[in-house]
Structure formats: C-alpha cells, structure tokens
Design a protein around this motif. Structure first.
Motif, PDB file in Angstrom:
ATOM      1  N   ARG A 275       0.813  -1.218   0.000  1.00  0.00           N
ATOM      2  CA  ARG A 275       0.000   0.000   0.000  1.00  0.00           C
ATOM      3  C   ARG A 275       0.845   1.266   0.000  1.00  0.00           C
ATOM      4  NH1 ARG A 275      -3.482  -2.890   3.832  1.00  0.00           N
ATOM      5  NH2 ARG A 275      -2.477  -1.758   5.538  1.00  0.00           N
ATOM      6  N   ASN A 276       2.153   1.119  -0.015  1.00  0.00           N
ATOM      7  CA  ASN A 276       3.048   2.263   0.006  1.00  0.00           C
ATOM      8  C   ASN A 276       3.393   2.653  -1.431  1.00  0.00           C
ATOM      9  OD1 ASN A 276       5.592   3.784   0.092  1.00  0.00           O
ATOM     10  ND2 ASN A 276       5.541   3.374   2.291  1.00  0.00           N
ATOM     11  N   ARG A 277       2.861   3.777  -1.867  1.00  0.00           N
ATOM     12  CA  ARG A 277       3.030   4.186  -3.261  1.00  0.00           C
ATOM     13  C   ARG A 277       4.503   4.416  -3.608  1.00  0.00           C
ATOM     14  NH1 ARG A 277       3.184   8.969  -6.297  1.00  0.00           N
ATOM     15  NH2 ARG A 277       2.219   8.797  -8.369  1.00  0.00           N
ATOM     16  N   THR A 278       5.237   5.060  -2.715  1.00  0.00           N
ATOM     17  CA  THR A 278       6.651   5.320  -2.971  1.00  0.00           C
ATOM     18  C   THR A 278       7.430   4.023  -3.133  1.00  0.00           C
ATOM     19  OG1 THR A 278       6.577   7.398  -1.734  1.00  0.00           O
ATOM     20  CG2 THR A 278       8.742   6.389  -2.047  1.00  0.00           C
ATOM     21  N   SER A 279       7.172   3.079  -2.224  1.00  0.00           N
ATOM     22  CA  SER A 279       7.852   1.797  -2.297  1.00  0.00           C
ATOM     23  C   SER A 279       7.490   1.053  -3.576  1.00  0.00           C
ATOM     24  CB  SER A 279       7.497   0.938  -1.079  1.00  0.00           C
ATOM     25  OG  SER A 279       8.019  -0.362  -1.203  1.00  0.00           O
ATOM     26  N   ASN A 280       6.222   1.078  -3.950  1.00  0.00           N
ATOM     27  CA  ASN A 280       5.794   0.375  -5.165  1.00  0.00           C
ATOM     28  C   ASN A 280       6.499   0.931  -6.407  1.00  0.00           C
ATOM     29  OD1 ASN A 280       4.064  -1.257  -3.721  1.00  0.00           O
ATOM     30  ND2 ASN A 280       2.256  -0.008  -4.102  1.00  0.00           N
ATOM     31  N   LEU A 281       6.595   2.250  -6.484  1.00  0.00           N
ATOM     32  CA  LEU A 281       7.294   2.855  -7.616  1.00  0.00           C
ATOM     33  C   LEU A 281       8.783   2.511  -7.576  1.00  0.00           C
ATOM     34  CD1 LEU A 281       5.580   6.370  -7.617  1.00  0.00           C
ATOM     35  CD2 LEU A 281       5.340   4.611  -9.369  1.00  0.00           C
ATOM     36  N   GLY A 282       9.354   2.513  -6.370  1.00  0.00           N
ATOM     37  CA  GLY A 282      10.755   2.134  -6.232  1.00  0.00           C
ATOM     38  C   GLY A 282      11.003   0.698  -6.654  1.00  0.00           C
ATOM     39  N   LEU A 283      10.064  -0.194  -6.325  1.00  0.00           N
ATOM     40  CA  LEU A 283      10.209  -1.593  -6.728  1.00  0.00           C
ATOM     41  C   LEU A 283      10.164  -1.745  -8.245  1.00  0.00           C
ATOM     42  CD1 LEU A 283       7.963  -3.320  -4.028  1.00  0.00           C
ATOM     43  CD2 LEU A 283      10.448  -3.474  -4.221  1.00  0.00           C
ATOM     44  N   ILE A 284       9.330  -0.944  -8.905  1.00  0.00           N
ATOM     45  CA  ILE A 284       9.282  -0.982 -10.372  1.00  0.00           C
ATOM     46  C   ILE A 284      10.625  -0.558 -10.948  1.00  0.00           C
ATOM     47  CG2 ILE A 284       8.237   0.060 -12.419  1.00  0.00           C
ATOM     48  CD1 ILE A 284       5.621   0.266 -10.840  1.00  0.00           C
ATOM     49  N   THR A 285      11.210   0.496 -10.378  1.00  0.00           N
ATOM     50  CA  THR A 285      12.507   0.949 -10.888  1.00  0.00           C
ATOM     51  C   THR A 285      13.586  -0.105 -10.640  1.00  0.00           C
ATOM     52  OG1 THR A 285      13.137   2.125  -8.843  1.00  0.00           O
ATOM     53  CG2 THR A 285      11.872   3.351 -10.486  1.00  0.00           C
ATOM     54  N   GLN A 286      13.559  -0.767  -9.474  1.00  0.00           N
ATOM     55  CA  GLN A 286      14.530  -1.832  -9.200  1.00  0.00           C
ATOM     56  C   GLN A 286      14.396  -2.979 -10.200  1.00  0.00           C
ATOM     57  OE1 GLN A 286      14.719  -3.371  -5.243  1.00  0.00           O
ATOM     58  NE2 GLN A 286      14.897  -1.367  -4.287  1.00  0.00           N
ATOM     59  N   HIS A 287      13.154  -3.390 -10.432  1.00  0.00           N
ATOM     60  CA  HIS A 287      12.905  -4.509 -11.347  1.00  0.00           C
ATOM     61  C   HIS A 287      13.446  -4.210 -12.738  1.00  0.00           C
ATOM     62  CE1 HIS A 287      10.698  -7.923 -13.073  1.00  0.00           C
ATOM     63  NE2 HIS A 287      10.348  -7.097 -14.054  1.00  0.00           N
ATOM     64  N   THR A 288      13.131  -3.029 -13.258  1.00  0.00           N
ATOM     65  CA  THR A 288      13.542  -2.705 -14.618  1.00  0.00           C
ATOM     66  C   THR A 288      15.047  -2.445 -14.708  1.00  0.00           C
ATOM     67  OG1 THR A 288      12.826  -0.414 -14.172  1.00  0.00           O
ATOM     68  CG2 THR A 288      11.306  -1.828 -15.373  1.00  0.00           C
ATOM     69  N   GLN A 289      15.670  -1.939 -13.627  1.00  0.00           N
ATOM     70  CA  GLN A 289      17.122  -1.724 -13.655  1.00  0.00           C
ATOM     71  C   GLN A 289      17.873  -3.035 -13.838  1.00  0.00           C
ATOM     72  OE1 GLN A 289      17.900   0.260  -9.956  1.00  0.00           O
ATOM     73  NE2 GLN A 289      16.712   2.063 -10.548  1.00  0.00           N
ATOM     74  N   TRP A 290      17.519  -4.042 -13.030  1.00  0.00           N
ATOM     75  CA  TRP A 290      18.224  -5.317 -13.114  1.00  0.00           C
ATOM     76  C   TRP A 290      17.836  -6.076 -14.378  1.00  0.00           C
ATOM     77  CZ3 TRP A 290      22.390  -6.648 -10.466  1.00  0.00           C
ATOM     78  CH2 TRP A 290      22.687  -5.919  -9.323  1.00  0.00           C
TER      79      TRP A 290
END
Length: 481
Positions: A275-290
């Motif tokens: 439910r944490n919007r910031t974390s969710n967006l951060g996870l998307i960036t992590q996924h696409t970086q790797w």
C-alpha cells in the motif's frame, strides 16, 4: 526499538553512531559474488556447451533458473532472517552457496550444473542477500550514512554483474570455466571469515510464524511466469498456459494473504508493504534496472560470441566499459545524494541508460570493429550505477525497522525477478537465431522497458530516503500499524 551503535565502534559526540566499517566488507563482498554468479556465465556459453555436450539454450536455462530460484525464494528468505537471525541466515546461505559452487566446478553434465549453480547457489543467495540489506538499513540510521553504505554495496553488486563477463572470460581463457566456480567458493570462504565479528543489531524472533502456504503460492507463481517467458521461442500455447497459471497462483497468493490477515494470523507478506506508493514505484525501478543490466549483458555477450565469433576473454574485455561506468557512478553515490534528490538520480540514470542502448544500436550495427561497443556500454554502466543505490534506499527507507525483513525480501525478489526476466527475454529473442535482426530487436525492447522505468521514477515524490520509525507514517504510504 532503537538500533544501538556497533559495539566495537564507539559513537562520536554530536554525530550519532560511528561508521561500522567492518560490516561493509562481508556484506559488500556477499552482494558481489551473487551478482558475479548471475552474469559471468554469459561469456562461457560456448565453453560450457562444448564441455558438457549441451546447447547455448541449455546454458541459458541454467543461468535463468539460478536467477529464478533467487527471485522465488527471496521473500521467504527475508522472513527467515527475522525468525533465525540475520547473521545466522547469512552464514548458512554462504555455506549452501559455496557447496553449490564446488559442485558446479565438478559437474559432469548440464543436470549437475543446474543442481549446483542454479538450485544450491540460488537457495544460498536467497538466504544470504536479505540479511545484507536488513543489516545495512538497521545499522546505518542516518540518511547520508545509509546512502554511503548502500552505495558501496550496490557498487560491488554492480561491479560483480558488469565485471562478471571480464573476470569470467579471463578465468575461462587462462584456466577453465570450472575455475570460475572455484573462485566463487574462495570468495565465499573469505566472507565467512570476515563475518565472524559481524554484529546482529536485533535479536532473532523464534516465535515468528512462517507462512508455508504463502511461500509455496508465491514461489510457484513466480517460477511459472518466468518459465512461460523462457518457453516463448518454442511453443506459444505453452507460454500462454504457463503465464496464465502463474498469474492465477499469484492472485491466489494475494487472496491467501488477505484471508490470513482477516483471520488475525501472520501472512508471508502483510498487505501494508503493497500500500506504500513510494515503495511500489521504487520496486518498479529496481525490477527494470536489473532487467536492463542482465538483459543487455546477455544480448551483447551472445551476439559477440555466436555472431562475431569472439572468445570469452575478448568478450569480457569489451564489457570493461560498462564495468568502469558502474564503478565510477556507484562509488559516487553518496556525493551524488548530497547534490540531487533520489528521484532526480533515478530519472537521470534511466535517461543515460536508454541513451546508451541507442548508441549501442547506432554504432555497433554492421561495424566489424570491437571498440564500437565501448561508448554504449560505458553509458549503460554509468546510468545503471547512478540509479541502483537510490532505488534501494527509496524502498528500504519507506518502512520502519519492524518491517525490514518483509520489504528486504520483497525488494530483492523483485530485483532478481528482473534479472531473471531480462535473461529469459533476451534469450527468447536471441538464442534461436542470434543474428543482427534479433540483436537489434532485443535492444529495442530493452530500451522501451527503460522508458517504462523512467516513467515510474518520474512519479516518485521529491523527498525520499529517510526511514520512518515505529508509528510514523511512511513516505507515500499508510501509517505503520
């Protein structure tokens, strides 16, 4: 619960806990060896295929299964760290990993290689990586200190991933591909020795309930989804079926979590972390970086070896450009964090990475010279190095310390799923016919994925990176309960 200063490093008046230098050596090396394992096999495709009497696709499966096992088991691994202790899980994970590396070195065939490299090393990584990020978050309470710590760890991780082809190529050419696994076992032994004085700032929680049903549902769903991507070049109906069934398992996992919470029992992951919007967006960036890092590495390595006919060491030397870029930008993470916001750094990293892919396409297409790969790979390394650290910091800092086990496992699972999907996606496009057309198509797809990551980064709040304490609202999310 406040985290005490590292016992052997006294606090400095007016500056809080001292910088626990000895923590960084084993933690950074642990990230290095796991990232190295995920990328070094890309330059051994021909050597392993010939020695074990298999195909390039067989080696690709071994690489992808390793990354997949990590992704599938990282969430349960994060929970186990809370139950049995972070240092204990770190050491056990290292021991399992080292055993897998030695078994891989002695593998007589592809099956034993998959058992050692893909299964045992994958399980070991899932146990040892969550403690790395949990300990870093708990020990470094100041935002600037945590940026420095994550910068060092992510630098080693990025170097391991980017230098994997070079080191793997050197070892393979000088000795044998088997020696690369012996090298990993040696690094693991050194980490175990260095971790003897490692301090776990929080005691283990033996009463912590482990949600076995949730672990099975989440792991099965992730495995089926990535296997579906792997099967895309063989059978479209099989791919569709695996993706559908995998998606259903993941839906069942989320329904299981909600049912457990309604019943008042502890699920594998609380819905709070989603439910944490910031974390969710951060996870998307992590996924696409790797995904970008591993996808580009596999595409370029396969093209150089299969189409251009380069050997392992020549391929590795070409990848030095990306390694140098990652090293320079990752080691400058702390200084960059003082100059720009996390959001700005992540956006800039994506922009530079996508430009690097464009340069790689424009210059390397049709040219017989090896140096034409250097500018694009250098830009890709610089871009990825700029954004790896702030993305991790954004996610880990979005939650208080009592949720670090859950978010660390989820964060590493998402990142390793990105690595797995990147390798699988690149292999699906390239392996069947790695000519110039599929090579260009794979890079175009990766560039589009980079733009997706850039879009997610643009939606991040400008002020991120400070970890909330118990009872404080996490940035972009709900108040921790």
């Amino acid at each position: 619960m406040a985290v005490p200063p590292y016992p052997d490093e006294p606090a400095v008046p007016g500056r809080g806990p001292a910088w626990p230098r000895r923590v960084l050596a084993p933690l950074a090396l642990a990230q290095f060896v796991c990232s190295f394992a995920g990328s070094n096999m890309s330059v051994m495709i021909q050597d392993i295929s010939k020695d074990l009497d298999t195909s390039a696709q067989g080696v690709q499966i071994a690489i992808t299964v390793f990354l997949l096992v990590m992704a599938a088991l990282m969430i349960p691994g994060g929970i186990l760290t809370d139950r049995y202790g972070r240092k204990r899980c770190l050491v056990v994970g290292l021991a399992v990993y080292g055993t897998g590396a030695l078994l891989s070195a002695a593998a007589p065939g592809l099956g034993v290689l998959i058992l050692g490299n893909s299964i045992l090393e994958g399980i070991g990584t899932a146990l040892l990586i969550p403690p790395v990020y949990i300990l870093t978050t708990l020990l470094f309470t100041e935002a600037s200190d945590r940026a420095r710590a994550f910068g060092a760890i992510m630098a080693m991780g990025g170097i391991g991933a980017a230098a994997g082809p070079l080191l793997g190529g050197l070892i393979t050419s000088a000795i044998s591909w088997r020696a690369a696994f012996v090298f990993q076992a040696g690094v693991v032994a050194a980490i175990i020795l260095l971790s003897r004085r490692l301090h776990d700032p929080l005691p283990p929680d033996p009463d912590r309930v482990f949600d076995t049903g949730g672990a099975i549902l989440s792991a099965t769903g992730l495995i089926l989804v990535v296997m579906g991507i792997l099967a895309a070049d063989d059978n479209v109906w099989l791919t569709a079926g695996l993706l559908l069934v995998g998606g259903l398992f993941l839906v069942a996992f989320f329904r299981w979590v909600r049912a457990k919470e309604r019943a008042g029992t502890q699920p594998l992951l609380p819905t709070e972390v989603f439910r944490n919007r910031t974390s969710n967006l951060g996870l998307i960036t992590q996924h696409t970086q790797w995904l970008l890092l591993m996808g580009v590495s596999f595409v370029v390595a396969a093209y150089l070896q299969v189409v251009r006919g380069y050997d392992a060491i020549s391929t590795g030397v070409i990848f030095t450009a990306s390694t140098l870029g990652l090293l320079v930008s990752s080691l400058g993470a702390a200084r960059l964090a003082k100059l720009s916001t996390q959001r700005t750094l992540i956006m800039a990293g994506y922009a530079v990475t996508v430009c690097g892919i464009g340069v790689l396409l424009a210059m390397a297409h049709g040219s017989p010279k090896a140096w034409v790969f250097t500018p694009g790979l250098l830009l890709i390394g610089l871009g990825l190095g700029v954004m790896l650290t702030p993305s991790v910091n954004v996610v880990q800092s979005s939650f208080p310390e009592d949720l670090q086990g859950e978010i660390s496992g989820l964060s590493r699972s998402v990142s390793n799923l990105g690595s797995s999907v990147g390798t699988a996606l690149a292999g699906t496009i390239l392996v069947a016919d790695p000519a110039v057309g599929p090579y260009a198509a794979a890079l175009v797809v990766l560039a589009v994925i980079g733009l997706v990551g850039l879009s997610a980064a643009a939606k991040l709040p400008r002020d991120t990176g400070s970890r909330p304490t118990r009872g404080e609202p996490a940035a972009g999310g709900q108040r921790p309960s």
